[in-house]
Design an enzyme around this catalytic site. Structure first.
Site, PDB file in Angstrom:
ATOM      1  N   GLY A   1     -66.269  25.865  -0.290  1.00 36.73           N
ATOM      2  CA  GLY A   1     -66.970  27.068  -0.673  1.00 36.73           C
ATOM      3  C   GLY A   1     -67.236  27.016  -2.171  1.00 36.73           C
ATOM      4  O   GLY A   1     -66.519  26.364  -2.908  1.00 36.73           O
TER       5      GLY A   1
ATOM      6  N   ARG B   1     -68.618  21.484   3.986  1.00 39.97           N
ATOM      7  CA  ARG B   1     -67.460  21.209   4.161  1.00 39.97           C
ATOM      8  C   ARG B   1     -66.915  20.051   5.300  1.00 39.97           C
ATOM      9  O   ARG B   1     -65.940  20.275   6.251  1.00 39.97           O
ATOM     10  CB  ARG B   1     -67.131  22.439   5.070  1.00 39.97           C
ATOM     11  CG  ARG B   1     -67.032  23.836   4.273  1.00 39.97           C
ATOM     12  CD  ARG B   1     -66.606  25.119   5.053  1.00 39.97           C
ATOM     13  NE  ARG B   1     -66.511  26.243   4.253  1.00 39.97           N
ATOM     14  CZ  ARG B   1     -65.847  26.796   3.247  1.00 39.97           C
ATOM     15  NH1 ARG B   1     -64.645  25.889   3.044  1.00 39.97           N
ATOM     16  NH2 ARG B   1     -65.667  27.669   2.555  1.00 39.97           N
TER      17      ARG B   1
ATOM     18  N   ASP C   1     -57.141  23.268  -1.219  1.00 43.28           N
ATOM     19  CA  ASP C   1     -55.916  22.456  -1.040  1.00 43.28           C
ATOM     20  C   ASP C   1     -56.437  21.446   0.022  1.00 43.28           C
ATOM     21  O   ASP C   1     -55.624  20.282   0.035  1.00 43.28           O
ATOM     22  CB  ASP C   1     -54.869  23.637  -0.461  1.00 43.28           C
ATOM     23  CG  ASP C   1     -55.309  24.632   0.615  1.00 43.28           C
ATOM     24  OD1 ASP C   1     -56.645  24.727   0.802  1.00 43.28           O
ATOM     25  OD2 ASP C   1     -54.445  25.008   1.427  1.00 43.28           O
ATOM     26  N   ASP C   2     -56.994  21.783   0.978  1.00 43.51           N
ATOM     27  CA  ASP C   2     -57.469  20.690   2.136  1.00 43.51           C
ATOM     28  C   ASP C   2     -58.170  19.583   1.422  1.00 43.51           C
ATOM     29  O   ASP C   2     -57.752  18.282   1.914  1.00 43.51           O
ATOM     30  CB  ASP C   2     -58.211  21.447   3.227  1.00 43.51           C
ATOM     31  CG  ASP C   2     -57.314  22.172   4.214  1.00 43.51           C
ATOM     32  OD1 ASP C   2     -56.096  22.000   4.185  1.00 43.51           O
ATOM     33  OD2 ASP C   2     -58.129  23.076   4.909  1.00 43.51           O
TER      34      ASP C   2
ATOM     35  N   LYS D   1     -60.107  23.659  -7.272  1.00 38.73           N
ATOM     36  CA  LYS D   1     -61.164  24.815  -6.943  1.00 38.73           C
ATOM     37  C   LYS D   1     -60.906  25.808  -6.047  1.00 38.73           C
ATOM     38  O   LYS D   1     -60.545  25.396  -4.951  1.00 38.73           O
ATOM     39  CB  LYS D   1     -62.403  24.001  -6.722  1.00 38.73           C
ATOM     40  CG  LYS D   1     -63.639  24.877  -6.310  1.00 38.73           C
ATOM     41  CD  LYS D   1     -64.271  24.361  -5.034  1.00 38.73           C
ATOM     42  CE  LYS D   1     -63.528  24.865  -3.759  1.00 38.73           C
ATOM     43  NZ  LYS D   1     -64.163  24.667  -2.640  1.00 38.73           N
ATOM     44  N   THR D   2     -61.236  26.962  -5.802  1.00 34.26           N
ATOM     45  CA  THR D   2     -61.358  28.024  -4.899  1.00 34.26           C
ATOM     46  C   THR D   2     -61.221  29.128  -5.549  1.00 34.26           C
ATOM     47  O   THR D   2     -60.261  29.601  -6.272  1.00 34.26           O
ATOM     48  CB  THR D   2     -60.361  28.089  -3.646  1.00 34.26           C
ATOM     49  OG1 THR D   2     -60.701  28.866  -2.848  1.00 34.26           O
ATOM     50  CG2 THR D   2     -59.046  27.899  -4.038  1.00 34.26           C
ATOM     51  N   ILE D   3     -62.014  30.298  -5.051  1.00 29.25           N
ATOM     52  CA  ILE D   3     -62.116  31.626  -5.720  1.00 29.25           C
ATOM     53  C   ILE D   3     -60.668  32.230  -5.132  1.00 29.25           C
ATOM     54  O   ILE D   3     -60.243  33.315  -5.471  1.00 29.25           O
ATOM     55  CB  ILE D   3     -63.150  32.418  -5.174  1.00 29.25           C
ATOM     56  CG1 ILE D   3     -63.387  32.603  -3.663  1.00 29.25           C
ATOM     57  CG2 ILE D   3     -64.567  31.937  -6.069  1.00 29.25           C
ATOM     58  CD1 ILE D   3     -64.248  33.572  -3.193  1.00 29.25           C
ATOM     59  N   ASP D   4     -60.306  31.661  -3.937  1.00 29.60           N
ATOM     60  CA  ASP D   4     -59.081  32.415  -3.155  1.00 29.60           C
ATOM     61  C   ASP D   4     -57.928  32.448  -4.073  1.00 29.60           C
ATOM     62  O   ASP D   4     -57.048  33.455  -3.467  1.00 29.60           O
ATOM     63  CB  ASP D   4     -58.793  31.561  -1.727  1.00 29.60           C
ATOM     64  CG  ASP D   4     -60.044  31.575  -0.821  1.00 29.60           C
ATOM     65  OD1 ASP D   4     -61.117  32.505  -1.215  1.00 29.60           O
ATOM     66  OD2 ASP D   4     -59.845  30.986   0.007  1.00 29.60           O
TER      67      ASP D   4
ATOM     68  N   LYS E   1     -67.152  62.731  -2.460  1.00 30.04           N
ATOM     69  CA  LYS E   1     -67.166  63.078  -1.008  1.00 30.04           C
ATOM     70  C   LYS E   1     -66.907  61.944  -0.057  1.00 30.04           C
ATOM     71  O   LYS E   1     -67.194  62.035   1.014  1.00 30.04           O
ATOM     72  CB  LYS E   1     -68.478  63.649  -0.730  1.00 30.04           C
ATOM     73  CG  LYS E   1     -69.724  62.847  -1.273  1.00 30.04           C
ATOM     74  CD  LYS E   1     -71.129  63.339  -0.800  1.00 30.04           C
ATOM     75  CE  LYS E   1     -72.310  62.246  -1.218  1.00 30.04           C
ATOM     76  NZ  LYS E   1     -73.430  63.010  -0.967  1.00 30.04           N
ATOM     77  N   TYR E   2     -66.562  60.734  -0.617  1.00 32.00           N
ATOM     78  CA  TYR E   2     -66.582  59.587   0.319  1.00 32.00           C
ATOM     79  C   TYR E   2     -65.175  58.730  -0.148  1.00 32.00           C
ATOM     80  O   TYR E   2     -64.615  58.721  -1.283  1.00 32.00           O
ATOM     81  CB  TYR E   2     -67.610  58.507   0.082  1.00 32.00           C
ATOM     82  CG  TYR E   2     -69.083  58.923   0.482  1.00 32.00           C
ATOM     83  CD1 TYR E   2     -69.249  59.252   1.480  1.00 32.00           C
ATOM     84  CD2 TYR E   2     -69.943  58.820  -0.545  1.00 32.00           C
ATOM     85  CE1 TYR E   2     -70.462  59.638   1.974  1.00 32.00           C
ATOM     86  CE2 TYR E   2     -71.335  59.284  -0.303  1.00 32.00           C
ATOM     87  CZ  TYR E   2     -71.508  59.315   1.001  1.00 32.00           C
ATOM     88  OH  TYR E   2     -72.784  60.032   1.639  1.00 32.00           O
TER      89      TYR E   2
ATOM     90  N   ARG F   1     -60.140  34.523   2.476  1.00 29.30           N
ATOM     91  CA  ARG F   1     -59.558  33.834   3.688  1.00 29.30           C
ATOM     92  C   ARG F   1     -58.118  34.219   3.910  1.00 29.30           C
ATOM     93  O   ARG F   1     -58.139  35.452   4.436  1.00 29.30           O
ATOM     94  CB  ARG F   1     -59.646  32.337   3.443  1.00 29.30           C
ATOM     95  CG  ARG F   1     -59.650  31.599   4.776  1.00 29.30           C
ATOM     96  CD  ARG F   1     -59.436  30.189   4.499  1.00 29.30           C
ATOM     97  NE  ARG F   1     -60.529  29.480   3.866  1.00 29.30           N
ATOM     98  CZ  ARG F   1     -61.588  29.023   4.321  1.00 29.30           C
ATOM     99  NH1 ARG F   1     -61.892  29.215   5.530  1.00 29.30           N
ATOM    100  NH2 ARG F   1     -62.723  28.573   3.625  1.00 29.30           N
TER     101      ARG F   1
ATOM    102  N   GLU G   1     -59.470  40.055   3.046  1.00 29.61           N
ATOM    103  CA  GLU G   1     -60.268  39.377   4.241  1.00 29.61           C
ATOM    104  C   GLU G   1     -59.382  39.055   5.516  1.00 29.61           C
ATOM    105  O   GLU G   1     -59.712  38.982   6.602  1.00 29.61           O
ATOM    106  CB  GLU G   1     -60.934  38.244   3.902  1.00 29.61           C
ATOM    107  CG  GLU G   1     -61.691  37.502   4.726  1.00 29.61           C
ATOM    108  CD  GLU G   1     -62.607  36.363   4.304  1.00 29.61           C
ATOM    109  OE1 GLU G   1     -63.670  36.034   4.795  1.00 29.61           O
ATOM    110  OE2 GLU G   1     -62.149  35.895   3.487  1.00 29.61           O
TER     111      GLU G   1
ATOM    112  N   GLU H   1     -71.025  37.384  -3.074  1.00 31.81           N
ATOM    113  CA  GLU H   1     -71.545  38.233  -4.555  1.00 31.81           C
ATOM    114  C   GLU H   1     -70.858  37.432  -5.680  1.00 31.81           C
ATOM    115  O   GLU H   1     -71.534  37.565  -6.800  1.00 31.81           O
ATOM    116  CB  GLU H   1     -71.287  39.897  -4.635  1.00 31.81           C
ATOM    117  CG  GLU H   1     -72.080  40.505  -3.380  1.00 31.81           C
ATOM    118  CD  GLU H   1     -71.475  40.494  -2.288  1.00 31.81           C
ATOM    119  OE1 GLU H   1     -70.445  39.584  -2.032  1.00 31.81           O
ATOM    120  OE2 GLU H   1     -71.647  41.346  -1.440  1.00 31.81           O
ATOM    121  N   GLY H   2     -69.850  37.052  -5.367  1.00 25.59           N
ATOM    122  CA  GLY H   2     -68.843  36.659  -6.676  1.00 25.59           C
ATOM    123  C   GLY H   2     -68.778  35.035  -6.558  1.00 25.59           C
ATOM    124  O   GLY H   2     -68.207  34.517  -7.916  1.00 25.59           O
TER     125      GLY H   2
END
Ligand code: FBP
Length: 547
Positions: free
Chosen positions: A77, A141, A171-172, A198-201, A238-239, A248, A307, A421-422
């Site tokens: 990713g 991937r 990691d993989d 690397k990974t945003i996670d 109101k929300y 992940r 997620e 988005e990020g």
């Protein structure tokens, strides 16, 4: 090509490097290393790359280096800063010898196997400095794990005269980089393999790798938008906003965004699993916070949801496992049943515990669990709209409480999912500097003849000049885990630690955040301006490294 004003200004940004990397360096070797667990098995599997020492680069004497070619791959990713890893690597090898060349393999590891590549020249690199995305060469991937792939890779590496390959991945991918390094070393092919984290996670981290790149920018991007939603929420009153966040399995992103924005609720999957919470426990908790805030006149709030939550709820995991097994055998019969009768059919076939949970799920989610399966026959958990599932179940619970007089307010929900988005945002100063340093460090590991190492940059809460650059043998991060029914050597995935400082800080504040409206509005990432606005590392790093 038309460029935005920020793109133009940002292209001129010179990433900061650790002081030790500014001139010529020498590799200082530490003690031999051990894997985090299962030492004997891993040593046996990696006879050529096991036990190597930690490396730290310190200032040294300038040396001459013979020309060499290097290859680079972006794997998995997208994560902000990938282009800076490549530009750091490029600048590093050019500094060693201007005749050195860098080749990028196209669309991930598949490019190596299929011999799809391009030379990355200075003009190309300059177009991509400090930009987000992986579009310079693309990512993919494809898993590099079979001998014939390693051999196909060797063919092209040999043809291009490539001495070292840098694999930028999670990691993989880094596990596979290590297997490849071992394979090429065993075959004496003379090709080094270096990994970059690397990974945003944020789940590739350990004692020697403080954070994976991209986590900083992705969390800041999501936190900006969560802050905006919180302000909208506190304006309209109101929300209830249910916000699912990518990541992940691990909840690092949700936790970091919670620390940055102080929402009313943030669920942490690892805690749900450790406390053996049921879906109903989670729903009851959220409904209680909604009811308490309503009693104080606040019919609004924000909920962050990681997620991977569903797979961490032990009872849901059991339900999914039984559904997978049942549908693998009875899929045809299930498909032949009228759509309106399928839910009843499943309920009649499951064990009583799982049937009760399945029956309690909203129609849409129940359908998703029995329909959408991946090629291995498993539920595609990431497709489950957990944010909608939770809000629908909370609404049902509140309706029941209203009848009992336990809930006096109003409940209206909005749903969001932040992920893509990020992942390609323009890297923050932290990621721009960190990634450039990781790439530059990789070039120094190559120059020093290292293989099976991951580029490591530490002391990251200090100013960049004080960062410590070096290399960590990838085998040091490994243990044996069951994958697809077989025990395999893999890099240990880092989940949120419930006894870690970031979680503890969150846990100490969350009850206050639930009651009060204590939102924090981080605003957009700032690239120019005072250092305290532009150069802050994540809260996670700050808590982890607080002395
Ligand atoms: P990596 O670990 O490969 O960096 O991917 C991270 C991630 O963004 C996860 O957060 C998310 O679950 C997944 O990729 C989505 O994958 P895809 O891009 O294939 O939809």
């Amino acid at each position: 090509m038309t460029k935005s004003a920020l793109q133009i200004a940002r292209a001129a940004y010179q990433p900061k490097l650790p002081k030790a990397l500014k001139g010529a360096v020498v590799a200082k070797e530490g003690e031999p290393t051990q894997s985090v667990a299962d030492q004997e098995e891993i040593k046996k599997l990696f006879p050529n790359t096991y036990g190597m020492p930690l490396i730290q680069f310190v200032e040294g004497e300038a040396k001459e280096f013979a020309p060499m070619n290097v290859g680079v791959i972006l794997s998995g990713g997208q994560a902000p800063g990938g282009h800076n890893v490549i530009s750091g690597l490029f600048d590093g090898i050019k500094k060693l010898n201007p005749a050195n060349k860098l080749y990028g393999f196209i669309l991930g590891p598949g490019g190596l196997v299929d011999h799809k590549y391009m030379e990355l020249t200075a003009d190309i690199i300059d177009e991509y400095r400090n930009t987000g995305g992986f579009d310079i060469i693309g990512s993919g991937r494809t898993k590099l794990e079979k001998e014939d792939q390693f051999e196909k890779g060797y063919e092209i590496l040999k043809e291009l005269g490539i001495k070292a390959l840098v694999i930028i991945g999670g990691d993989d991918s880094n596990t596979n980089a290590c297997v490849l390094a071992e394979y090429y070393a065993a075959k004496k092919y003379g090709i080094q393999v270096i990994g970059c984290p690397k990974t945003i996670d944020g789940d590739l981290k350990n004692e020697m790798i403080e954070t994976s790149f991209g986590f900083d920018t992705a969390c800041k991007t999501y936190s900006e938008v969560i802050g905006n939603i919180e302000r909208d929420c506190n304006s309209a009153r109101k929300y209830w906003h249910f916000i699912k966040l990518m990541g992940r399995s691990a909840s690092h992103i949700a936790l970091e965004c919670a620390l940055q924005t102080q929402p009313n609720i943030c669920i942490i999957s690892e805690e749900v699993e450790a406390k053996n919470l049921s879906l109903d426990d989670i729903v009851t908790h959220i409904a209680q916070v909604v009811a308490d805030r309503a009693a104080a006149g606040n019919n609004f709030g924000t909920v962050l949801i990681p997620e991977g939550l569903i797979e961490f709820i032990p009872a849901m995991k059991r339900l999914i496992a039984e559904l997978n097994d049942f549908l693998a055998v009875n899929g045809e019969e299930f498909n032949s049943i009228k759509r309106s009768k399928q839910r009843e059919y499943i309920i009649s076939k499951l064990s009583p515990e799982n049937a009760a949970i399945y029956a309690s799920l909203p129609e849409g989610v129940a359908r998703q669990l029995s329909l959408d399966r991946d090629p291995h026959g498993n539920v595609q958990v990431s497709l489950i709209e957990t944010e909608k599932l939770l809000s629908e179940m909370v609404a049902n619970k509140l309706a029941a409480w209203k009848e009992e007089g336990k809930f006096v307010g109003k409940f209206a929900a909005q749903h969001h999912f932040f992920g893509y988005e990020g992942r390609c945002a323009a890297p923050s100063n932290f990621d721009a500097d960190y990634c450039y340093s990781l790439g530059y460090t990789a070039s120094m590991l190559i120059a020093n003849g290292k293989t099976g190492y991951m580029s490591s940059v530490r002391n990251t809460t200090a100013p960049a000049a004080e960062w410590i650059a070096g290399g960590v043998p990838i085998t040091m991060m490994m243990n044996m885990e069951r994958r697809h029914g077989e025990m395999k050597p893999v890099i240990q995935k880092a989940l949120v630690k419930l006894d870690g400082a970031p979680f503890k800080a969150f846990a100490a504040m969350r009850d206050t955040w639930a009651k009060e409206t204590a939102y924090v509005y981080p605003g957009p990432i700032q690239y120019f301006g005072p250092s305290e606005v532009c150069d802050q590392p994540t809260k996670t790093l700050q808590y982890e490294q607080a002395k």
